[in-house]
Design a protein around this motif. Structure first.
Motif, PDB file in Angstrom:
ATOM      1  N   GLY A   9       5.948  -0.063  -2.041  1.00 36.72           N
ATOM      2  CA  GLY A   9       5.220   1.193  -1.849  1.00 36.72           C
ATOM      3  C   GLY A   9       4.551   1.289  -0.489  1.00 36.72           C
ATOM      4  N   THR A  10       4.074   0.179   0.026  1.00 36.90           N
ATOM      5  CA  THR A  10       3.366   0.194   1.312  1.00 36.90           C
ATOM      6  C   THR A  10       4.138  -0.542   2.390  1.00 36.90           C
ATOM      7  OG1 THR A  10       1.281   0.132   0.083  1.00 36.90           O
ATOM      8  CG2 THR A  10       1.157  -0.314   2.439  1.00 36.90           C
ATOM      9  N   LEU A  11       4.710  -1.692   2.028  1.00 34.12           N
ATOM     10  CA  LEU A  11       5.397  -2.515   3.024  1.00 34.12           C
ATOM     11  C   LEU A  11       6.824  -2.830   2.588  1.00 34.12           C
ATOM     12  CD1 LEU A  11       2.557  -5.112   3.842  1.00 34.12           C
ATOM     13  CD2 LEU A  11       3.199  -3.124   5.209  1.00 34.12           C
ATOM     14  N   LYS A  13       9.501  -5.619   3.012  1.00 34.76           N
ATOM     15  CA  LYS A  13       9.560  -7.025   3.396  1.00 34.76           C
ATOM     16  C   LYS A  13      11.013  -7.470   3.507  1.00 34.76           C
ATOM     17  CE  LYS A  13       6.816  -6.630   0.359  1.00 34.76           C
ATOM     18  NZ  LYS A  13       6.162  -5.379  -0.171  1.00 34.76           N
ATOM     19  N   ARG A  28       6.070  -1.117   7.831  1.00 38.20           N
ATOM     20  CA  ARG A  28       5.417  -0.176   6.921  1.00 38.20           C
ATOM     21  C   ARG A  28       6.516   0.623   6.217  1.00 38.20           C
ATOM     22  NH1 ARG A  28      -0.289   0.900   7.337  1.00 38.20           N
ATOM     23  NH2 ARG A  28       0.257   2.353   5.695  1.00 38.20           N
ATOM     24  N   GLY A 100      -0.029  -6.095  -4.874  1.00 42.21           N
ATOM     25  CA  GLY A 100       0.582  -5.233  -3.864  1.00 42.21           C
ATOM     26  C   GLY A 100      -0.239  -3.973  -3.730  1.00 42.21           C
ATOM     27  N   THR A 101       0.422  -2.849  -3.611  1.00 42.86           N
ATOM     28  CA  THR A 101      -0.288  -1.572  -3.562  1.00 42.86           C
ATOM     29  C   THR A 101      -1.092  -1.437  -4.855  1.00 42.86           C
ATOM     30  OG1 THR A 101       1.643  -0.725  -2.384  1.00 42.86           O
ATOM     31  CG2 THR A 101       0.016   0.887  -3.125  1.00 42.86           C
ATOM     32  N   GLY A 123      -4.155  -3.593  -3.568  1.00 45.99           N
ATOM     33  CA  GLY A 123      -4.326  -3.459  -2.126  1.00 45.99           C
ATOM     34  C   GLY A 123      -4.471  -2.005  -1.682  1.00 45.99           C
ATOM     35  N   GLY A 124      -3.810  -1.110  -2.399  1.00 42.89           N
ATOM     36  CA  GLY A 124      -3.910   0.320  -2.067  1.00 42.89           C
ATOM     37  C   GLY A 124      -5.309   0.865  -2.312  1.00 42.89           C
ATOM     38  N   TYR A 139      -5.222  -1.413   8.654  1.00 45.30           N
ATOM     39  CA  TYR A 139      -5.436  -2.535   7.732  1.00 45.30           C
ATOM     40  C   TYR A 139      -6.168  -3.699   8.405  1.00 45.30           C
ATOM     41  CZ  TYR A 139      -4.590  -6.449   4.629  1.00 45.30           C
ATOM     42  OH  TYR A 139      -4.757  -7.563   3.836  1.00 45.30           O
ATOM     43  N   SER A 227       1.049  -8.873  -0.448  1.00 46.56           N
ATOM     44  CA  SER A 227       0.550  -8.735   0.933  1.00 46.56           C
ATOM     45  C   SER A 227      -0.949  -8.471   0.995  1.00 46.56           C
ATOM     46  CB  SER A 227       1.284  -7.599   1.650  1.00 46.56           C
ATOM     47  OG  SER A 227       2.670  -7.710   1.478  1.00 46.56           O
TER      48      SER A 227
HETATM   49  P1  ADP Z   1       4.071  -3.170  -2.041  1.00 49.36           P
HETATM   50  O1  ADP Z   1       5.262  -3.999  -2.450  1.00 49.36           O
HETATM   51  O2  ADP Z   1       3.531  -2.293  -3.132  1.00 49.36           O
HETATM   52  O3  ADP Z   1       4.250  -2.465  -0.741  1.00 49.36           O
HETATM   53  P2  ADP Z   1       2.608  -5.419  -0.861  1.00 49.36           P
HETATM   54  O4  ADP Z   1       2.683  -6.718  -1.597  1.00 49.36           O
HETATM   55  O5  ADP Z   1       3.427  -5.297   0.367  1.00 49.36           O
HETATM   56  O6  ADP Z   1       2.885  -4.234  -1.872  1.00 49.36           O
HETATM   57  O7  ADP Z   1       1.076  -5.161  -0.535  1.00 49.36           O
HETATM   58  C1  ADP Z   1       0.598  -3.958   0.035  1.00 49.36           C
HETATM   59  C2  ADP Z   1      -0.866  -4.155   0.420  1.00 49.36           C
HETATM   60  O8  ADP Z   1      -0.950  -5.174   1.424  1.00 49.36           O
HETATM   61  C3  ADP Z   1      -1.534  -2.946   1.019  1.00 49.36           C
HETATM   62  O9  ADP Z   1      -2.052  -2.095   0.036  1.00 49.36           O
HETATM   63  C4  ADP Z   1      -2.630  -3.578   1.887  1.00 49.36           C
HETATM   64  O10 ADP Z   1      -3.785  -3.830   1.113  1.00 49.36           O
HETATM   65  C5  ADP Z   1      -2.039  -4.920   2.286  1.00 49.36           C
HETATM   66  N1  ADP Z   1      -1.508  -4.997   3.673  1.00 49.36           N
HETATM   67  C6  ADP Z   1      -1.264  -6.166   4.330  1.00 49.36           C
HETATM   68  N2  ADP Z   1      -0.810  -5.948   5.573  1.00 49.36           N
HETATM   69  C7  ADP Z   1      -0.753  -4.599   5.733  1.00 49.36           C
HETATM   70  C8  ADP Z   1      -0.365  -3.752   6.813  1.00 49.36           C
HETATM   71  N3  ADP Z   1       0.039  -4.240   7.991  1.00 49.36           N
HETATM   72  N4  ADP Z   1      -0.417  -2.420   6.617  1.00 49.36           N
HETATM   73  C9  ADP Z   1      -0.832  -1.921   5.444  1.00 49.36           C
HETATM   74  N5  ADP Z   1      -1.211  -2.656   4.399  1.00 49.36           N
HETATM   75  C10 ADP Z   1      -1.190  -3.996   4.513  1.00 49.36           C
END
Ligand code: ADP
Length: 268
Positions: A9-11, A13, A28, A100-101, A123-124, A139, A227
């Motif tokens: 949702g946010t990153l 990988k 992102r 995560g988010t 994290g969101g 962030y 993350s």
């Molecule tokens: P998802 O798989 O839902 O994208 P992640 O495990 O990648 O979840 O975690 C997303 C979270 O990581 C964000 O909500 C934020 O708190 C944190 N985060 C770490 N690094 C960053 C970044 N560079 N930009 C935005 N969020 C980040």
């Protein structure tokens, strides 16, 4: 080249193997076009496997076919592999919490995972409430500011209520997140104080749910990935402390946020 991708949702990988070594890279999710061009420009004849909520959105942007796998299974495979590589095998029975988010909690037994809980607090929540409270969006800046904050100006501890007398539980526990209302009104806290308290709220909600599930499933180890732990020792410390308090062993896996991507890589 073998490439595994977890499009979250946010990153987004990415894990890939080159000359027998494992490499990581993230973008992102809103830069999905940039990620797709990077993949196209960087690799000749890649074997790609994708997982995560934005798998299809990404696959459509690639000019090579991509396999897709189920995210929860990929994450389980990936984290098991990473832990083995670190000489820290996870054993037959453990709980993992993916912050995560949002937050997703899974029980793994004999290599099979079952999703046993979760929370929209993740994290969101830090990014969203953090923005509403401080206008900050970056962030790294948010995390940096939080590390300079003081939760004592915002959160009410048990000892604040049991003023002078001995409390029935540790006075150091949070009695009420953001609960120091009278003091907040008199003297507004700084942005760093607010951000540190948001991290406190997120961490304490997650650790409360996770530890109850660890008790319910009789799992001794709780593996925390996602993350949200990136450059965020404060979140890790809070979760570590409370997990130990209920007698469970917390484990923060190095590169754990790439578990889904590594699992996808293993499935190429
Ligand atoms: P998802 O798989 O839902 O994208 P992640 O495990 O990648 O979840 O975690 C997303 C979270 O990581 C964000 O909500 C934020 O708190 C944190 N985060 C770490 N690094 C960053 C970044 N560079 N930009 C935005 N969020 C980040």
């Amino acid at each position: 080249t073998k490439i595994g991708i977890d499009a979250g949702g946010t990153l987004l990988k990415i894990a890939y193997v080159e000359n027998d070594a494992l490499y990581y890279r993230s973008f992102r999710s809103r830069d999905i076009d940039r990620a797709a061009s990077w993949l196209t420009d960087h690799f000749e004849n890649p074997a790609i496997c994708v997982t995560g909520g934005k798998s299809h959105a990404l696959a459509e942007k690639l000019n090579v076919p991509a396999k897709t796998v189920l995210e929860f299974d990929a994450t389980t495979q990936g984290m098991t592999y990473l832990a083995d590589q670190l000489n820290h095998p996870l054993g037959n029975d453990f709980l993992f919490v993916n912050v995560g988010t949002g937050t997703s909690i899974h029980y793994v037994h004999d290599g099979k995972q079952e999703r046993v809980g979760g929370s929209g607090v993740g994290g969101g929540t830090l990014l969203g409430i953090g923005f509403l409270a401080t206008d900050m969006q970056d962030y790294e800046k948010i995390i940096q500011a939080a590390s300079e904050g003081n939760r004592e100006n915002v959160d009410l501890k048990v000892k604040d209520i049991f003023d002078g007398s001995v409390p029935p539980i540790s006075g150091d526990l949070t009695a009420s997140n953001f609960g120091k209302t009278e003091i907040l009104v008199e003297q507004p806290p700084s942005d760093p104080d607010i951000l540190a308290s948001i991290i406190g709220l997120v961490g304490e909600v997650i650790v409360t749910i996770s530890s109850q599930l660890a008790v319910q499933y009789d799992a001794d180890t709780i593996v925390y990935i996602g993350s949200s732990f990136r450059s965020n020792p404060l979140l890790q410390q809070i979760i570590e402390k409370y997990t130990r308090m209920i007698g469970k062993t917390p484990l923060f896996l190095e590169n754990g946020e790439y578990s889904g991507a590594v699992g996808a890589l293993l499935a190429t």
